[in-house]
Design a protein around this motif. Structure first.
Motif, PDB file in Angstrom:
ATOM      1  N   LYS A 134       0.848  -1.188   0.000  1.00  0.00           N
ATOM      2  CA  LYS A 134       0.000   0.000   0.000  1.00  0.00           C
ATOM      3  C   LYS A 134       0.886   1.241   0.000  1.00  0.00           C
ATOM      4  O   LYS A 134       2.007   1.228   0.510  1.00  0.00           O
ATOM      5  CB  LYS A 134      -0.936   0.015   1.202  1.00  0.00           C
ATOM      6  N   VAL A 135       0.368   2.305  -0.587  1.00  0.00           N
ATOM      7  CA  VAL A 135       1.116   3.560  -0.677  1.00  0.00           C
ATOM      8  C   VAL A 135       0.920   4.336   0.622  1.00  0.00           C
ATOM      9  O   VAL A 135      -0.205   4.655   1.008  1.00  0.00           O
ATOM     10  CB  VAL A 135       0.642   4.395  -1.882  1.00  0.00           C
ATOM     11  N   ILE A 136       2.019   4.639   1.284  1.00  0.00           N
ATOM     12  CA  ILE A 136       1.975   5.400   2.539  1.00  0.00           C
ATOM     13  C   ILE A 136       1.937   6.899   2.264  1.00  0.00           C
ATOM     14  O   ILE A 136       1.212   7.662   2.905  1.00  0.00           O
ATOM     15  CB  ILE A 136       3.188   5.057   3.423  1.00  0.00           C
ATOM     16  N   GLY A 137       2.710   7.347   1.316  1.00  0.00           N
ATOM     17  CA  GLY A 137       2.752   8.770   0.979  1.00  0.00           C
ATOM     18  C   GLY A 137       3.597   9.013  -0.251  1.00  0.00           C
ATOM     19  O   GLY A 137       4.468   8.205  -0.592  1.00  0.00           O
ATOM     20  N   THR A 138       3.322  10.113  -0.940  1.00  0.00           N
ATOM     21  CA  THR A 138       4.077  10.469  -2.135  1.00  0.00           C
ATOM     22  C   THR A 138       4.451  11.944  -2.106  1.00  0.00           C
ATOM     23  O   THR A 138       3.811  12.745  -1.426  1.00  0.00           O
ATOM     24  CB  THR A 138       3.259  10.191  -3.415  1.00  0.00           C
ATOM     25  N   ASP A 139       5.484  12.277  -2.850  1.00  0.00           N
ATOM     26  CA  ASP A 139       5.913  13.673  -2.983  1.00  0.00           C
ATOM     27  C   ASP A 139       6.246  13.929  -4.445  1.00  0.00           C
ATOM     28  O   ASP A 139       7.299  13.493  -4.939  1.00  0.00           O
ATOM     29  CB  ASP A 139       7.130  13.959  -2.094  1.00  0.00           C
ATOM     30  N   ALA A 140       5.348  14.625  -5.133  1.00  0.00           N
ATOM     31  CA  ALA A 140       5.532  14.869  -6.566  1.00  0.00           C
ATOM     32  C   ALA A 140       6.715  15.781  -6.843  1.00  0.00           C
ATOM     33  O   ALA A 140       7.358  15.677  -7.891  1.00  0.00           O
ATOM     34  CB  ALA A 140       4.259  15.476  -7.153  1.00  0.00           C
ATOM     35  N   ARG A 141       7.019  16.690  -5.923  1.00  0.00           N
ATOM     36  CA  ARG A 141       8.085  17.662  -6.186  1.00  0.00           C
ATOM     37  C   ARG A 141       9.459  17.001  -6.289  1.00  0.00           C
ATOM     38  O   ARG A 141      10.329  17.477  -7.008  1.00  0.00           O
ATOM     39  CB  ARG A 141       8.085  18.739  -5.095  1.00  0.00           C
ATOM     40  N   THR A 142       9.679  15.907  -5.543  1.00  0.00           N
ATOM     41  CA  THR A 142      10.948  15.185  -5.646  1.00  0.00           C
ATOM     42  C   THR A 142      10.783  13.841  -6.338  1.00  0.00           C
ATOM     43  O   THR A 142      11.769  13.127  -6.530  1.00  0.00           O
ATOM     44  CB  THR A 142      11.556  14.949  -4.251  1.00  0.00           C
ATOM     45  N   ASP A 143       9.548  13.486  -6.704  1.00  0.00           N
ATOM     46  CA  ASP A 143       9.245  12.224  -7.377  1.00  0.00           C
ATOM     47  C   ASP A 143       9.619  11.015  -6.519  1.00  0.00           C
ATOM     48  O   ASP A 143      10.167  10.033  -7.010  1.00  0.00           O
ATOM     49  CB  ASP A 143       9.956  12.142  -8.731  1.00  0.00           C
ATOM     50  N   LEU A 144       9.303  11.080  -5.229  1.00  0.00           N
ATOM     51  CA  LEU A 144       9.559   9.972  -4.316  1.00  0.00           C
ATOM     52  C   LEU A 144       8.258   9.459  -3.721  1.00  0.00           C
ATOM     53  O   LEU A 144       7.288  10.215  -3.578  1.00  0.00           O
ATOM     54  CB  LEU A 144      10.504  10.399  -3.191  1.00  0.00           C
ATOM     55  N   ALA A 145       8.246   8.182  -3.367  1.00  0.00           N
ATOM     56  CA  ALA A 145       7.077   7.574  -2.730  1.00  0.00           C
ATOM     57  C   ALA A 145       7.546   6.542  -1.716  1.00  0.00           C
ATOM     58  O   ALA A 145       8.587   5.894  -1.889  1.00  0.00           O
ATOM     59  CB  ALA A 145       6.168   6.929  -3.768  1.00  0.00           C
ATOM     60  N   LEU A 146       6.753   6.387  -0.663  1.00  0.00           N
ATOM     61  CA  LEU A 146       6.999   5.369   0.364  1.00  0.00           C
ATOM     62  C   LEU A 146       5.852   4.381   0.332  1.00  0.00           C
ATOM     63  O   LEU A 146       4.679   4.779   0.383  1.00  0.00           O
ATOM     64  CB  LEU A 146       7.104   6.014   1.748  1.00  0.00           C
ATOM     65  N   ILE A 147       6.167   3.095   0.210  1.00  0.00           N
ATOM     66  CA  ILE A 147       5.150   2.064   0.234  1.00  0.00           C
ATOM     67  C   ILE A 147       5.432   1.100   1.376  1.00  0.00           C
ATOM     68  O   ILE A 147       6.553   1.020   1.884  1.00  0.00           O
ATOM     69  CB  ILE A 147       5.067   1.294  -1.111  1.00  0.00           C
ATOM     70  N   LYS A 148       4.392   0.357   1.796  1.00  0.00           N
ATOM     71  CA  LYS A 148       4.535  -0.631   2.874  1.00  0.00           C
ATOM     72  C   LYS A 148       4.120  -1.979   2.318  1.00  0.00           C
ATOM     73  O   LYS A 148       2.987  -2.174   1.879  1.00  0.00           O
ATOM     74  CB  LYS A 148       3.642  -0.244   4.060  1.00  0.00           C
ATOM     75  N   VAL A 149       5.076  -2.902   2.324  1.00  0.00           N
ATOM     76  CA  VAL A 149       4.825  -4.253   1.825  1.00  0.00           C
ATOM     77  C   VAL A 149       4.250  -5.088   2.963  1.00  0.00           C
ATOM     78  O   VAL A 149       4.811  -5.135   4.058  1.00  0.00           O
ATOM     79  CB  VAL A 149       6.117  -4.883   1.279  1.00  0.00           C
ATOM     80  N   GLU A 150       3.125  -5.719   2.690  1.00  0.00           N
ATOM     81  CA  GLU A 150       2.416  -6.492   3.714  1.00  0.00           C
ATOM     82  C   GLU A 150       2.763  -7.971   3.619  1.00  0.00           C
ATOM     83  O   GLU A 150       2.995  -8.504   2.532  1.00  0.00           O
ATOM     84  CB  GLU A 150       0.904  -6.306   3.549  1.00  0.00           C
ATOM     85  N   GLY A 151       2.815  -8.624   4.798  1.00  0.00           N
ATOM     86  CA  GLY A 151       3.004 -10.077   4.806  1.00  0.00           C
ATOM     87  C   GLY A 151       4.384 -10.529   5.210  1.00  0.00           C
ATOM     88  O   GLY A 151       4.733 -11.701   5.027  1.00  0.00           O
TER      89      GLY A 151
END
Length: 531
Positions: free
Chosen positions: A184-201
């Protein structure tokens, strides 16, 4: 003397070398006798005569055995250690999201007509985005995209690019051992083109460490990712450059690498030889859509700051001082009496912004933040943007030739900064324009702004530009309003001439003008004609 080896005696070069060798020995023996020295050091036994070097056990061993060749240094040990932390990211974007208006994401750096979109339309793929950076197609069709990423903690947090997961309805990751997990996507930042996701399981994922140091130009770099959906692939190269600005925005500070990066590598890590992540691969420069040896990575220092905020609150807050800034060019530095073309020139402070409230004015040059020198306007934007809102900062400012320190509290950068539309700058009916007075040494014809319909009340309006003049080269156009010349407000062509004459008297090579064009102001250094 022992018989010569059969495999050498038939070669003329061997025979010639023996003759040369014995000639040299003979000369050495004579020299040793004259000097009164022993001859054993020259390979001659005291009672057995000359010794054949091809028959002594030590030399025979060297010449008759195959030498062992050392293996060249490789990256296998590093790859074995870091590759398990890299994941392939697969996203599904549903039809509803795919058909939304592309302009709805105001923060996206890839909007049609944006600098980033134009950059990649010229050097990337046919739709204006580079491989691995193409979003949903216009028309409302469901799409599937692939990219890369890497774990940063054992409990499943992973980093990828914003453009990889932007608008994703479903995110799946495949680990190096082939296992598939939901994320699932935790958060994104378009200005730096970065995203944090959380892998489940899982709770014991192998993860990579973000580097604390800065890479040097020429350092080795390993890019690991999922090019063309092939799965874990490793490529190697070097750091080609640092601090690259590719038109993505004010926070551009990319590392340029020549390790091959292709479609699907987006979001993957660039490792140094310590096995630490020096950057996140995000873009390529390519006429063909494939790797031509120029790729760009987001530095680990930026990743740390952004990801920490995304993990904490899902969004990124940036400091803001509320100024429109521009670079200090050599001409501008000369006009201001600066020794170096450094710092950030304040074109215009925003009304009621932190800088305006602290007394910063148009024409001021910000030279340092909290004692750290500001090299240019981009560095100021990155420095301020990297600080949290509410922080107290000290700015070193050159104000009217005098250095001073300004204390202010950072505001929060708005999610979208709207350009103010100044309709008063529209010349409207051209028939009502006062054609003005010519200033030939600049190539401009000027008129008081208050005498030209729609030009406003302040300054002098440009009514004509000589296309062969220095002013034309500096971007002046009809309808621009000159507000200041050499730091002084002007209301007519005579004021402009007087300010120019004063600059010549001070032996200036150029004169600095504050020009209003459309809804924004800028400073322009215009070279002065001699005489």
């Amino acid at each position: 003397m022992t018989e010569r080896p059969n495999d050498l005696s038939s070669f003329p070069s061997y025979q010639a070398s023996r003759r040369s060798l014995f000639s040299a020995r003979k000369f050495a023996l004579m020299a040793s006798v004259v000097a009164g020295l022993g001859v054993a050091a020259y390979g001659f036994g005291p009672s057995h005569g000359p010794t054949d070097i091809f028959t002594t056990p030590a030399h025979a061993q060297v010449n008759n055995e195959v030498r062992k060749v050392e293996k060249p240094a490789g990256f296998a040990d590093i790859v074995e250690r870091v590759k398990p932390s890299v994941i392939s990211v697969k996203v599904n974007i549903n039809e509803k999201v795919a058909s939304k208006d592309d302009n709805s994401n105001e923060d996206s750096p890839f909007q049609p007509g944006s600098p980033m979109e134009r950059f990649f339309r010229r050097f990337g793929g046919p739709d204006g985005l580079p491989p691995g950076m193409r979003g949903a197609p216009r028309g409302g069709h469901a799409v599937t995209g692939q990219g890369s990423g890497f774990f940063i903690s054992a409990d499943g947090y992973a980093v990828t690019n914003n453009h990889v997961v932007d608008g994703a309805d479903k995110v799946e990751v495949t680990t190096d051992d082939g296992k598939v997990y939901k994320a699932k996507v935790i958060g994104t930042d378009a200005r730096t083109d970065l995203a944090l996701i959380k892998v489940e399981g899982g709770s014991d994922f192998p993860f990579a460490k973000l580097s604390d140091g800065k890479p040097r130009i020429g350092d080795w770099v390993l890019a690991v990712g999922n090019p063309f959906g092939l799965g874990g692939t490793v490529t190697a190269g070097i750091v080609s450059a640092r601090g690259r600005d590719i038109g993505n925005g004010p926070y551009d500070d990319f590392i340029q690498i020549d390790a091959p990066v292709n479609k699907g590598n987006s979001g993957g890590p660039a490792f140094n030889t310590e096995g630490e992540v020096m950057g996140v691969n995000t873009a390529i420069y390519s006429p063909s859509g494939g790797s031509v040896g120029i790729a760009f990575s987001i530095p680990a220092s930026t990743v740390k700051n952004v990801i920490a905020q995304l993990k904490d609150k899902g969004t990124v807050s940036r400091g803001w001082i509320g100024v429109q800034i521009q670079p200090v060019t050599a001409d501008i530095a000369d006009s201001l009496g600066l020794k170096k073309a450094e710092g950030a020139l304040v074109a215009e402070p925003q009304a009621n912004g932190p800088a305006a409230k602290a007394g910063i004015e148009s024409g001021d040059v910000i030279t340092a933040v909290n004692g750290e020198t500001v090299k240019d306007a981009r560095e100021l934007a990155r420095t301020i943007g990297g600080l949290p809102p509410g922080n107290a900062v000290k700015l070193n400012v050159l104000h009217k030739g005098q250095d001073k320190v300004v204390d202010l509290t950072l505001g929060q950068l708005p999610n979208s900064v709207e350009a103010k539309a100044d309709t008063d700058n529209d010349n409207g009916d051209k028939g009502s324009v006062n054609r003005g007075t010519n200033v030939p040494k600049l190539g401009l014809t000027l008129a008081p702004a208050n005498s030209v319909a729609g030009a406003g009340k302040d300054g002098v309006v440009v009514t004509e530009v000589d296309p062969q003049s220095a002013a034309a080269e500096r971007g002046f156009k009809e309808g621009d309003v000159i507000l200041e010349v050499a730091g002084k407000s002007v209301t007519n062509a005579g004021d402009v001439r007087q300010a120019i004459d004063a600059a010549r008297t001070d032996n200036k090579n150029s004169v600095l003008m504050r020009v209003k064009s459309g809804g924004s102001s800028r400073f322009v250094a215009v070279p002065l004609a001699k005489g």
